[in-house]
Design a protein around this motif. Sequence first.
Motif, mmCIF file in Angstrom:
data_model
loop_
_atom_site.group_PDB
_atom_site.id
_atom_site.type_symbol
_atom_site.label_atom_id
_atom_site.label_comp_id
_atom_site.label_asym_id
_atom_site.label_seq_id
_atom_site.Cartn_x
_atom_site.Cartn_y
_atom_site.Cartn_z
ATOM 1 N N UNK A 273 0.829 -1.209 0.000
ATOM 2 C CA UNK A 273 0.000 0.000 0.000
ATOM 3 C C UNK A 273 0.862 1.257 0.000
ATOM 4 N N UNK A 274 1.920 1.269 0.810
ATOM 5 C CA UNK A 274 2.802 2.435 0.832
ATOM 6 C C UNK A 274 3.495 2.639 -0.513
ATOM 7 N N UNK A 275 3.896 1.535 -1.133
ATOM 8 C CA UNK A 275 4.517 1.637 -2.456
ATOM 9 C C UNK A 275 3.526 2.168 -3.469
ATOM 10 N N UNK A 276 2.281 1.717 -3.393
ATOM 11 C CA UNK A 276 1.254 2.195 -4.320
ATOM 12 C C UNK A 276 1.033 3.689 -4.176
ATOM 13 N N UNK B 170 -5.792 -9.254 -2.725
ATOM 14 C CA UNK B 170 -6.719 -8.685 -1.756
ATOM 15 C C UNK B 170 -6.195 -7.516 -0.960
ATOM 16 N N UNK B 171 -4.867 -7.307 -0.869
ATOM 17 C CA UNK B 171 -4.336 -6.234 -0.048
ATOM 18 C C UNK B 171 -4.562 -4.864 -0.682
ATOM 19 N N UNK B 172 -4.804 -4.822 -1.985
ATOM 20 C CA UNK B 172 -4.950 -3.532 -2.658
ATOM 21 C C UNK B 172 -6.332 -2.931 -2.391
ATOM 22 N N UNK B 173 -6.429 -1.605 -2.453
ATOM 23 C CA UNK B 173 -7.714 -0.954 -2.145
ATOM 24 C C UNK B 173 -8.753 -1.206 -3.236
ATOM 25 N N UNK C 97 -8.725 -1.284 -10.146
ATOM 26 C CA UNK C 97 -8.304 -2.604 -9.700
ATOM 27 C C UNK C 97 -9.481 -3.565 -9.767
ATOM 28 N N UNK C 98 -9.196 -4.784 -10.161
ATOM 29 C CA UNK C 98 -10.172 -5.870 -10.078
ATOM 30 C C UNK C 98 -9.555 -6.960 -9.214
ATOM 31 N N UNK C 99 -10.154 -7.179 -8.047
ATOM 32 C CA UNK C 99 -9.621 -8.155 -7.098
ATOM 33 C C UNK C 99 -10.442 -9.444 -7.155
ATOM 34 N N UNK C 100 -9.853 -10.504 -6.618
ATOM 35 C CA UNK C 100 -10.544 -11.772 -6.587
ATOM 36 C C UNK C 100 -11.604 -11.775 -5.490
ATOM 37 N N UNK C 101 -12.391 -12.815 -5.432
ATOM 38 C CA UNK C 101 -13.387 -12.989 -4.367
ATOM 39 C C UNK C 101 -12.781 -13.937 -3.343
ATOM 40 N N UNK C 102 -12.547 -13.485 -2.116
ATOM 41 C CA UNK C 102 -11.807 -14.298 -1.132
ATOM 42 C C UNK C 102 -12.433 -15.662 -0.869
ATOM 43 N N UNK C 103 -13.717 -15.696 -0.592
ATOM 44 C CA UNK C 103 -14.407 -16.966 -0.306
ATOM 45 C C UNK C 103 -15.581 -17.091 -1.272
ATOM 46 N N UNK C 104 -15.326 -17.497 -2.495
ATOM 47 C CA UNK C 104 -16.398 -17.512 -3.499
ATOM 48 C C UNK C 104 -17.500 -18.506 -3.158
ATOM 49 N N UNK C 105 -18.724 -18.054 -3.317
ATOM 50 C CA UNK C 105 -19.905 -18.884 -3.085
ATOM 51 C C UNK C 105 -20.684 -18.980 -4.386
ATOM 52 N N UNK C 106 -20.944 -20.168 -4.843
ATOM 53 C CA UNK C 106 -21.664 -20.357 -6.088
ATOM 54 C C UNK C 106 -20.712 -20.561 -7.260
ATOM 55 N N UNK D 18 -10.668 7.428 -9.982
ATOM 56 C CA UNK D 18 -9.767 6.295 -9.784
ATOM 57 C C UNK D 18 -10.131 5.538 -8.512
ATOM 58 N N UNK D 19 -10.484 6.253 -7.465
ATOM 59 C CA UNK D 19 -10.746 5.637 -6.161
ATOM 60 C C UNK D 19 -12.227 5.368 -5.908
ATOM 61 N N UNK D 20 -13.018 5.364 -6.948
ATOM 62 C CA UNK D 20 -14.464 5.167 -6.804
ATOM 63 C C UNK D 20 -14.769 3.710 -6.452
ATOM 64 N N UNK D 21 -15.237 3.488 -5.265
ATOM 65 C CA UNK D 21 -15.533 2.131 -4.794
ATOM 66 C C UNK D 21 -16.750 1.543 -5.505
ATOM 67 N N UNK D 22 -17.717 2.389 -5.835
ATOM 68 C CA UNK D 22 -18.911 1.905 -6.525
ATOM 69 C C UNK D 22 -18.591 1.333 -7.899
ATOM 70 N N UNK D 23 -17.720 2.018 -8.641
ATOM 71 C CA UNK D 23 -17.316 1.513 -9.950
ATOM 72 C C UNK D 23 -16.563 0.202 -9.819
#
Length: 410
Positions: A220-223, A258-261, A266-275, A383-388
């Motif tokens: 995160x600090x590097x980012x 998962x550590x990235x905001x 960014x497109x992150x994975x789903x930690x515990x995928x269901x379905x 860039x930091x829009x969580x909704x998008x």
Amino acid sequence: MDQENSASSSDGVDEEFWDLANSSSDEDLMNLQIEALQEKGRRRRRGSIPDRIYKDRQRLQGHETLFKDYFAENPVHEEVVFRRRFRMHRALFLLILATVEAHDSYFVQKRDSAGRLGLSSLQKVTAAMRMLAYGIGADAVDDYLRIGESTAIEAMKRFVQAVISVFGAEYLRKPTSDDISRLLLIGESRGFPGMLGSIDCMHWKWKNCPVAWKGSHNDINVLEHSPLFADLREGRAPPVTYKINDHEYTMGYYLADGIYPSWATFVKTIPCPQGEKAKNFAKAQEGCRKDVERAFGVLQARFAIVRGPARCWDRETLQKIMKACVIMHNMIIEDERVERIAHDDLETLARQYAEPDIEIDDVLVSRNHTIEFEEFISNHLRIRDRGTHTMLQADLVEHLWQHHLANINN
């Protein structure tokens, strides 16, 4: 007692000098002074540096051995061995050698004040490459290359600086329009339209790091200090427009862990995928994201100096070493890619990854600076829009699931 002996000896010398001064010619006095100065210099110095003993390392013998082993018309070691030990083909190494030698006269073989030939450019550059490739100490190259520890360190520092100065503009540059088009084609072919690549951090331990700085940097600090999204914030990023599930997006994105905001870029994975849909997305995202981890693994395997603890004392040298290794890594990839394809044809390159019916418009890269502060703030918030970020992930889950179903039906 010693002081009395020294005083008497000094008095004897003075008496001898004045006796000669009264009885000798000016020429004899001049010769006497020269001899006295030479004797004083011999007592004070025993080499090129005070208190250092001169070692005859047989530098010419070291050069001849190196040349016969790797660079003669019929060398002892074949191309495969050269590629393994120098991390690149002989032709590419000789290109770097000639360019570095032309850039920095330090690598040109010269004669010392006694008329003896010094180290050759082959010895200096090979010493630098061995230290970078194997991560060994500077003293370890002395036995074979006949080069001292301090000289090897100096050669390595000058070599990485020369590589950055000469090749950095080409092999450490921002993506061009052709690069962006190729990356988007690759992302589209792998089920991620609008993807520019993957992002991750490689940690390099600093053995001599000051205690106050330890543990101060993570992903995160590097980012936060990274210029990756500087162009996007300032309105100079290439326009990337694509649709997923009838939703239009105007920014490219990177796959991240998962550590990235949760940013729109960014497109992150789903930690515990269901379905099944979520599991399919997590599998595809994690599979594509492995590319950047593999790239770091290849870089560390190729240049072991960035795998083990860094021994240098200043951050500037560490930065130059890392940049030079990345530049040569990119040069090696380009050199070996030529053996497989005609890389000057972008369409030929794209067909390795994309299907023939995939089309994408050329991306025009703008480098004009924005002058509106409001636009800068707007881009920063986009860039930091969580909704998008959330909507893009959901659309990609559905998009990949439709591709999965289509492949099953076919």
